[in-house]
Design an enzyme around this catalytic site. Structure first.
Site, PDB file in Angstrom:
ATOM      1  N   PHE A 264      -2.482   2.686  -4.609  1.00 24.43           N
ATOM      2  CA  PHE A 264      -2.957   3.973  -4.123  1.00 24.43           C
ATOM      3  C   PHE A 264      -4.436   3.786  -3.719  1.00 24.43           C
ATOM      4  O   PHE A 264      -4.703   2.885  -2.941  1.00 24.43           O
ATOM      5  CB  PHE A 264      -2.591   5.077  -5.131  1.00 24.43           C
TER       6      PHE A 264
ATOM      7  N   LYS B  27       2.196  -3.786   6.457  1.00 23.68           N
ATOM      8  CA  LYS B  27       2.625  -3.724   5.048  1.00 23.68           C
ATOM      9  C   LYS B  27       4.135  -3.505   4.970  1.00 23.68           C
ATOM     10  O   LYS B  27       4.830  -4.159   4.186  1.00 23.68           O
ATOM     11  CB  LYS B  27       1.869  -2.606   4.306  1.00 23.68           C
TER      12      LYS B  27
ATOM     13  N   TYR C 107      -1.869  -1.337  10.921  1.00 24.40           N
ATOM     14  CA  TYR C 107      -2.147  -1.817   9.562  1.00 24.40           C
ATOM     15  C   TYR C 107      -0.987  -1.464   8.642  1.00 24.40           C
ATOM     16  O   TYR C 107      -0.454  -2.317   7.920  1.00 24.40           O
ATOM     17  CB  TYR C 107      -3.462  -1.217   9.018  1.00 24.40           C
TER      18      TYR C 107
ATOM     19  N   SER D 101       0.832  -1.203   0.000  1.00 21.49           N
ATOM     20  CA  SER D 101       0.000   0.000   0.000  1.00 21.49           C
ATOM     21  C   SER D 101       0.862   1.247   0.000  1.00 21.49           C
ATOM     22  O   SER D 101       1.971   1.255   0.544  1.00 21.49           O
ATOM     23  CB  SER D 101      -0.856  -0.028   1.266  1.00 21.49           C
TER      24      SER D 101
HETATM   25  P1  NAD Z   1     -11.120  -7.078   1.121  1.00 24.72           P
HETATM   26  O1  NAD Z   1     -11.356  -7.097   2.585  1.00 24.72           O
HETATM   27  O2  NAD Z   1     -12.276  -6.800   0.238  1.00 24.72           O
HETATM   28  O3  NAD Z   1     -10.451  -8.451   0.656  1.00 24.72           O
HETATM   29  C1  NAD Z   1      -9.598  -9.187   1.474  1.00 24.72           C
HETATM   30  C2  NAD Z   1     -10.072 -10.628   1.459  1.00 24.72           C
HETATM   31  O4  NAD Z   1      -9.183 -11.404   2.278  1.00 24.72           O
HETATM   32  C3  NAD Z   1     -11.482 -10.799   2.039  1.00 24.72           C
HETATM   33  O5  NAD Z   1     -12.249 -11.565   1.125  1.00 24.72           O
HETATM   34  C4  NAD Z   1     -11.266 -11.555   3.354  1.00 24.72           C
HETATM   35  O6  NAD Z   1     -12.338 -12.440   3.629  1.00 24.72           O
HETATM   36  C5  NAD Z   1      -9.960 -12.283   3.082  1.00 24.72           C
HETATM   37  N1  NAD Z   1      -9.127 -12.598   4.250  1.00 24.72           N
HETATM   38  C6  NAD Z   1      -8.682 -11.769   5.229  1.00 24.72           C
HETATM   39  N2  NAD Z   1      -7.903 -12.438   6.093  1.00 24.72           N
HETATM   40  C7  NAD Z   1      -7.842 -13.722   5.648  1.00 24.72           C
HETATM   41  C8  NAD Z   1      -7.194 -14.901   6.103  1.00 24.72           C
HETATM   42  N3  NAD Z   1      -6.442 -14.901   7.206  1.00 24.72           N
HETATM   43  N4  NAD Z   1      -7.352 -16.036   5.400  1.00 24.72           N
HETATM   44  C9  NAD Z   1      -8.115 -16.070   4.269  1.00 24.72           C
HETATM   45  N5  NAD Z   1      -8.755 -14.997   3.804  1.00 24.72           N
HETATM   46  C10 NAD Z   1      -8.624 -13.831   4.485  1.00 24.72           C
HETATM   47  O7  NAD Z   1      -9.932  -6.029   0.863  1.00 24.72           O
HETATM   48  P2  NAD Z   1      -9.375  -5.436  -0.494  1.00 24.72           P
HETATM   49  O8  NAD Z   1      -9.728  -3.987  -0.537  1.00 24.72           O
HETATM   50  O9  NAD Z   1      -9.737  -6.304  -1.632  1.00 24.72           O
HETATM   51  O10 NAD Z   1      -7.819  -5.517  -0.198  1.00 24.72           O
HETATM   52  C11 NAD Z   1      -7.020  -6.613  -0.633  1.00 24.72           C
HETATM   53  C12 NAD Z   1      -5.582  -6.375  -0.187  1.00 24.72           C
HETATM   54  O11 NAD Z   1      -5.123  -5.137  -0.715  1.00 24.72           O
HETATM   55  C13 NAD Z   1      -5.410  -6.293   1.330  1.00 24.72           C
HETATM   56  O12 NAD Z   1      -4.201  -6.941   1.677  1.00 24.72           O
HETATM   57  C14 NAD Z   1      -5.304  -4.809   1.577  1.00 24.72           C
HETATM   58  O13 NAD Z   1      -4.564  -4.515   2.726  1.00 24.72           O
HETATM   59  C15 NAD Z   1      -4.590  -4.343   0.324  1.00 24.72           C
HETATM   60  N6  NAD Z   1      -4.818  -2.929   0.016  1.00 24.72           N
HETATM   61  C16 NAD Z   1      -6.100  -2.474  -0.117  1.00 24.72           C
HETATM   62  C17 NAD Z   1      -6.329  -1.126  -0.372  1.00 24.72           C
HETATM   63  C18 NAD Z   1      -7.736  -0.600  -0.489  1.00 24.72           C
HETATM   64  O14 NAD Z   1      -7.915   0.615  -0.378  1.00 24.72           O
HETATM   65  N7  NAD Z   1      -8.747  -1.413  -0.722  1.00 24.72           N
HETATM   66  C19 NAD Z   1      -5.243  -0.241  -0.503  1.00 24.72           C
HETATM   67  C20 NAD Z   1      -3.939  -0.746  -0.389  1.00 24.72           C
HETATM   68  C21 NAD Z   1      -3.747  -2.096  -0.114  1.00 24.72           C
END
Ligand code: NAD
Ligand code: UDP
Length: 328
Positions: free
Chosen positions: A177, A152, A148, A124
């Site tokens: 982003f 990362k 959080y 991130s």
């Molecule tokens: P999201 O919550 O929609 O998706 C994450 C998925 O991981 C969910 O389906 C959840 O059920 C699953 N999950 C969580 N812990 C788990 C575990 N221990 N075992 C199995 N499944 C598990 O989130 P997202 O927005 O799709 O984000 C995906 C990744 O991208 C994350 O790592 C997040 O930190 C990163 N990220 C997201 C953003 C954002 O703004 N959405 C920005 C930067 C980074």
């Protein structure tokens, strides 16, 4: 290739599964459904015409992960599974460190044991902390203000160390982003539980009348109109960035920003949303949100030059697709 997508029923993961299938790859999802729904598996099939293999597992469970790796020939892993709420991470730091770090360690360990040499990690822009914009991959990372963000930073470090001692492994650290928008079908998108923390889902819920008005967190930042500036990227562009990344993994660690390179203020986003969808979004300026930075946007030259990837969809498309999903 056959790609294991952890967190594949989540917001970014589900769009990436669609893009992977459209690019000719096959997908195995591992997700514990802690923040997503099983129905997404059928929706992916509805969109692509292909059924993915789905495992309801927690990726911090070593035995369950070993079973998946032993049953299938996996060519690469895209690791999205993680907890992502900044506020919750301050309240429950151990939950975040355990979930987000253990998952990365267990998956990379399995990759080494089973000879899987392609690994793409969801990092991130938060890892840059309060650096000068635009953020470049080569910058020294500044401390983030919450657990959080630290998960990362630490995951990036763990993966870098693991590659040092396993030179056949290839890891891409993708620093996202602000992903917004939804698939053009309106069938998958971001559906947060409860009151949204992020700007775009809050805006769509206000537009729909689920929430009375948007609270704009501060109008005295050193930005174009005083409100916070972010680099919003369409989730389908982000998904396509993952397809490019997994296809181009080579030995060693490579780091890429996935953004558009353009900063947009809160009020600019609200105005674009209103114009694109012909709907009003009432708002009120309130005090700053603790821990927020003024501006965050990417330098995207490296991804363009080395991966040949650029974000194609503009803010109008992001606003239209977010609204389409909310209405559906
Ligand atoms: P999201 O919550 O929609 O998706 C994450 C998925 O991981 C969910 O389906 C959840 O059920 C699953 N999950 C969580 N812990 C788990 C575990 N221990 N075992 C199995 N499944 C598990 O989130 P997202 O927005 O799709 O984000 C995906 C990744 O991208 C994350 O790592 C997040 O930190 C990163 N990220 C997201 C953003 C954002 O703004 N959405 C920005 C930067 C980074
Ligand atoms: N923001 C806002 N009201 C909200 C949610 C967010 O004014 O209800 C602002 C926030 O201060 C930031 C921008 O919108 O300037 C993006 O916030 P978001 O939480 O979506 O992303 P992040 O801050 O994690 O980059």
């Amino acid at each position: 290739m056959q790609i294991l997508v952890t967190g594949g029923t989540g917001y970014i993961g589900s769009h990436t599964c669609v893009s992977l299938i459209e690019a000719g790859h096959s997908v195995i999802i591992a997700d514990n459904l802690s923040n997503s729904r099983y129905e997404v598996v059928s929706i992916i099939e509805q969109i692509t015409g292909q059924r993915v293999i789905f495992y309801e597992v927690d990726v911090t469970e070593e035995a369950a992960i070993a079973e998946i790796f032993s049953k299938h020939k996996i060519d690469g892993v895209i690791h999205f599974a993680g907890l992502k709420s900044v506020g919750e991470s301050v309240e429950k730091p151990l939950l975040y460190y355990k979930n987000n770090l253990l998952s990365t360690m267990i998956l990379t360990d399995a990759c080494i044991k089973y000879g899987v040499n392609r690994f793409v990690f969801s990092s991130s822009a938060t890892v840059y902390g309060e650096n000068d914009v635009p953020f470049e991959e080569s910058m020294t990372l500044k401390p983030t203000t919450n657990p959080y963000g630290e998960t990362k930073v630490m995951s990036e470090r763990i993966l870098t160390d693991v590659v040092q001692s396993n030179p056949e492994l290839g890891v891409m650290l993708l620093r996202y982003f602000n992903p917004v928008g939804a698939h053009e079908s309106g069938l998958i998108g971001e559906a947060p539980n409860g009151i949204p923390n992020n700007l775009m889902p809050f805006v769509t819920q206000v537009a729909k009348g689920k929430l009375p008005k948007l609270h704009v967190f501060g109008d005295n930042y050193p930005t174009v109109d005083g409100t916070g500036v972010r680099d919003y990227i369409h989730v389908v562009d982000l998904a396509e960035g993952h397809v490019t990344a997994i296809e181009q993994v080579t030995r060693g660690v490579r780091i890429y920003n996935l953004g558009t390179g353009r900063g947009t203020s809160v009020l600019e986003l609200v105005k674009t949303f209103e114009e694109a969808n012909n709907i009003e979004v009432p708002y009120e300026i309130i005090e700053r949100r603790l821990g927020d930075i003024a501006s965050c946007y990417a330098n995207v030259k490296k991804a363009k030059k080395e991966l040949g990837w650029v974000a194609k969809r503009d803010l109008i498309a992001m606003c239209k697709d977010s609204w389409h999903f909310e209405k559906k």
